[in-house]
Design a protein around this motif. Structure first.
Motif, PDB file in Angstrom:
ATOM      1  N   TRP A  95      38.038  11.211  34.468  1.00 33.85           N
ATOM      2  CA  TRP A  95      39.915  10.660  34.759  1.00 33.85           C
ATOM      3  C   TRP A  95      40.438  11.790  35.441  1.00 33.85           C
ATOM      4  O   TRP A  95      41.419  11.671  36.167  1.00 33.85           O
ATOM      5  CB  TRP A  95      40.422  10.811  33.450  1.00 33.85           C
TER       6      TRP A  95
ATOM      7  N   VAL B  17      46.748  12.290  45.603  1.00 27.01           N
ATOM      8  CA  VAL B  17      46.462  11.955  46.822  1.00 27.01           C
ATOM      9  C   VAL B  17      47.061  10.615  47.562  1.00 27.01           C
ATOM     10  O   VAL B  17      48.006  11.078  48.504  1.00 27.01           O
ATOM     11  CB  VAL B  17      45.060  11.638  47.061  1.00 27.01           C
ATOM     12  N   ALA B  18      46.512   9.488  47.165  1.00 26.52           N
ATOM     13  CA  ALA B  18      47.919   8.338  47.119  1.00 26.52           C
ATOM     14  C   ALA B  18      49.429   8.437  47.045  1.00 26.52           C
ATOM     15  O   ALA B  18      50.200   6.952  47.567  1.00 26.52           O
ATOM     16  CB  ALA B  18      46.909   7.188  46.789  1.00 26.52           C
TER      17      ALA B  18
ATOM     18  N   THR C 172      39.147  12.778  38.139  1.00 25.25           N
ATOM     19  CA  THR C 172      38.935  12.325  39.991  1.00 25.25           C
ATOM     20  C   THR C 172      39.816  11.393  39.803  1.00 25.25           C
ATOM     21  O   THR C 172      40.862  11.194  40.847  1.00 25.25           O
ATOM     22  CB  THR C 172      37.425  11.758  39.312  1.00 25.25           C
ATOM     23  N   ALA C 173      39.992  10.876  38.781  1.00 25.39           N
ATOM     24  CA  ALA C 173      41.007   9.150  39.260  1.00 25.39           C
ATOM     25  C   ALA C 173      42.372  10.107  39.268  1.00 25.39           C
ATOM     26  O   ALA C 173      43.262   9.570  40.073  1.00 25.39           O
ATOM     27  CB  ALA C 173      41.115   8.314  37.839  1.00 25.39           C
TER      28      ALA C 173
ATOM     29  N   VAL D 179      43.151  12.592  40.626  1.00 25.46           N
ATOM     30  CA  VAL D 179      43.586  13.498  41.638  1.00 25.46           C
ATOM     31  C   VAL D 179      43.731  11.971  42.549  1.00 25.46           C
ATOM     32  O   VAL D 179      44.454  12.411  43.332  1.00 25.46           O
ATOM     33  CB  VAL D 179      42.248  14.400  42.185  1.00 25.46           C
ATOM     34  N   LEU D 180      42.932  11.330  42.937  1.00 24.19           N
ATOM     35  CA  LEU D 180      42.903  10.373  43.732  1.00 24.19           C
ATOM     36  C   LEU D 180      44.149   9.643  44.165  1.00 24.19           C
ATOM     37  O   LEU D 180      45.145   8.780  45.497  1.00 24.19           O
ATOM     38  CB  LEU D 180      42.518   8.977  43.371  1.00 24.19           C
ATOM     39  N   LEU D 181      45.084   9.680  42.427  1.00 21.69           N
ATOM     40  CA  LEU D 181      46.231   8.874  42.262  1.00 21.69           C
ATOM     41  C   LEU D 181      47.523  10.148  42.862  1.00 21.69           C
ATOM     42  O   LEU D 181      48.379   9.369  43.927  1.00 21.69           O
ATOM     43  CB  LEU D 181      46.508   8.370  40.640  1.00 21.69           C
TER      44      LEU D 181
END
Length: 583
Positions: free
Chosen positions: A472, A481-482, A474-475, A477-479
């Protein structure tokens, strides 16, 4: 055939309002000064909550750190207030966030915003004339502020700084209790200035945020203020500043006079003065709370009939609601309807349900205003008179159209404007174009979707995030970044150089942060609140699709303009981008 009908309906849903700012004619009486607007904002925001809310939050959520709760809540409210202030300077017309949405993102979003504002203002009934209301409001607000100044001074005189440094021993001695067990420790926390930790400050701030709801009533006075483009921004910012100082001072005085765990959450200030042997001061508090309640009711009911009036005037609600009383120069039919609606809602729901519904409606309106500011600042369109634009189409040559309306570009310029990856991060023009406006519009839509997903994850998976769940985290952090990518793209696009009395600073970060805070607070609300909200919106959409979409004044005006202005084949026409809110 079916496809054509759906396309036609879709165009109706996103048609934008043409606002004529070339004339200051209004059916309202222009009688409100900047001071009146500040008093209206302070009165509606600094309601009876200042006499109750501080005690409840200090005792159960934050302790002495309630002063930080109000600081965080004030910062969140200022973000929304700045967005309201820019639109008040740009579109000084009656309708508040409803009109702002109409000229920027389209009719269906405008109806949604207006319908939610009506929900937010369902409290009471008041149908004075505007000037009489302003006088009463000013008097009550002054009395309220004088009482609060007395409370703050008295609190600092009679207070004890040791009440911000309490220990477990103090809790046992003052409460006459045995050593702490789990239940008592929950009521006391860990003592000191921040007894309930950072989580308590954030939880308290979420509650204190609603204490600042009400300043947006200033934005509905665009046609009743003498100089709206100057008065509305000043009124919003100054009223929020005054309210923050009052909340901060009262909460500090309260927790200095009485240990937070001994506060009476239902009647904190009178009991606090009793605790310090200043019992006569309770009568001053009673007068102040009465004035605060009166100004809060006025501040809540002042904008509601005006939003109903604006929607009825545009044909989205029943036309009979747009009548103006010849004597008071106020929307009397809309005011009476407001009162009846308030009575029905009060009969059907308890106070907590109404407060939650008010919160969700207000937060949605705040979010849409932030979206509108973000979109409109990067568009090339300007708010022109529809008559001017029609004459320009009939008689002007291409060069004149380009000069008068930057959204109407020459055919050769439009052919050269091609979307490339390099253009997203390094646009060639210094001023907004049709393409750059579309880029911003799409990026804002993506940002709004990503913020909703991030807020849901932060709310529903908070335990997993605290436990350092790698998946979660990681998810998330990716959100983020997006989210950063479309933000950077918007930042690189050229802004409109239109001159306004006030502009929101730090674009695009400030409106995006405002949207994030508002959505995060909306997600905190219960499932039952969302169900009631869905029912309310269902009723609204039945009215819109059954009446409003067919009787929209903007739709009829657009049809008349199309009938009068024959465009030759291949004419670039008017820009359909969001920035042509304007045209």
């Amino acid at each position: 055939m079916f496809g054509e009908k759906m396309t036609s309906v879709g165009k109706k849903l996103i048609r934008r309002r043409v606002v004529d700012l070339s004339s200051e004619d209004t059916r309202f009486a222009r009688c409100l000064s900047t001071l009146d607007l500040i008093a209206l904002g302070v009165g509606s925001t600094l309601g009876a909550g200042v006499y109750v809310l501080a005690g409840e939050v200090a005792k159960e959520m934050a302790g002495p750190s309630i002063v930080l709760c109000f600081l965080v809540a004030a910062l969140s409210s200022v973000l929304a207030g700045l967005c309201y202030a820019e639109f008040g300077a740009r579109v000084p017309k009656t309708g508040s966030a409803y009109l702002y949405s109409y000229v920027t993102v389209g009719e269906i979003w405008a109806f949604t915003t207006g319908w939610n504002l009506i929900l937010s203002y369902v409290i009471a009934l008041l149908a004075f004339g505007v000037s009489e209301s302003a006088l009463v409001n000013n008097i009550f607000t002054v009395v309220n502020l004088m009482v609060l100044v007395f409370v703050i001074i008295a609190g600092f005189v009679k207070g004890d700084i040791k009440n911000w440094q309490l220990s477990e021993e103090d809790y046992i001695n003052r409460s006459h209790l045995e050593p702490l067990d789990d239940t008592k420790e929950k009521a006391f926390g860990s003592g000191g200035f921040v007894p309930f930790g950072l989580e308590g400050i954030l939880t308290g701030a979420a509650t204190c945020f609603y204490a600042f709801v009400g300043f947006d009533c200033i934005a509905t006075t665009g046609e009743e203020a003498r100089n709206p483009q100057r008065s509305i921004p000043i009124g919003i910012i100054v009223s929020l500043l005054i309210c923050f100082v009052a909340y901060f001072g009262v909460s500090a005085a309260l927790t200095l006079m009485v240990p937070y765990f001994l506060l009476n959450k239902d009647s904190p200030l009178p009991e606090a003065f009793k605790e310090v042997s200043w019992e006569p001061a309770r009568y001053a508090v009673a007068v102040g709370s009465l004035c605060a309640l009166s100004t809060s009711l006025l501040g809540s009911m002042f904008p509601m009939p005006r939003v109903i009036y604006a929607m009825a005037e545009d044909g989205l609600l029943f036309k009979s609601l747009s009548s103006i009383n010849s004597h008071t120069k106020t929307p009397l039919s809309a005011t009476i309807t407001s009162g009846l609606l308030a009575a029905v809602m009060a009969f059907l729901f308890d106070l907590k349900d109404l407060v939650d519904l008010m919160s969700i409606g207000t937060l949605l309106a705040y979010s849409l205003v932030a979206v509108c500011v973000l979109i409109l600042r990067y568009q090339s369109g300007q708010l022109n008179s529809p008559k001017t634009m029609e004459m320009l189409e009939l008689n002007g040559n291409e060069e004149e159209r380009v000069i008068m309306n930057p959204t109407v570009t020459s055919a050769s310029a439009q052919q050269k404007e091609m979307l490339t990856l390099a253009m997203l991060f390094n646009p060639p023009a210094d001023t907004p174009t049709t393409l750059s406006g579309r880029i911003v519009y799409i990026c804002v839509s993506v940002i709004a979707a990503l913020i909703m997903v991030i807020c849901v994850v932060l709310t529903l998976k908070v335990t997993a995030l605290k436990d350092a769940n790698v998946g979660w985290i990681t998810a998330l952090v990716l959100l983020f970044v997006a989210l950063l990518i479309p933000t950077i793209i918007i930042w690189r696009q050229p802004q409109s150089n239109a001159r306004l009395n006030f502009k929101v600073p730090f674009l695009p970060l400030l409106p995006i942060f405002s949207i994030f805070i508002n959505v995060l607070l909306m997600v905190q609300l219960s499932g039952g609140t969302w169900v009631r909200f869905a029912i309310w919106m269902g009723v609204g959409f039945m009215i819109y699709f059954g009446y409003g979409i067919r009787n929209s004044v903007e739709g009829k005006n657009a049809e008349e303009r199309c009938a009068r202005v024959e465009k030759p084949l291949g004419h670039p026409g008017l820009d359909p981008s969001p920035g042509a809110a304007a045209v």
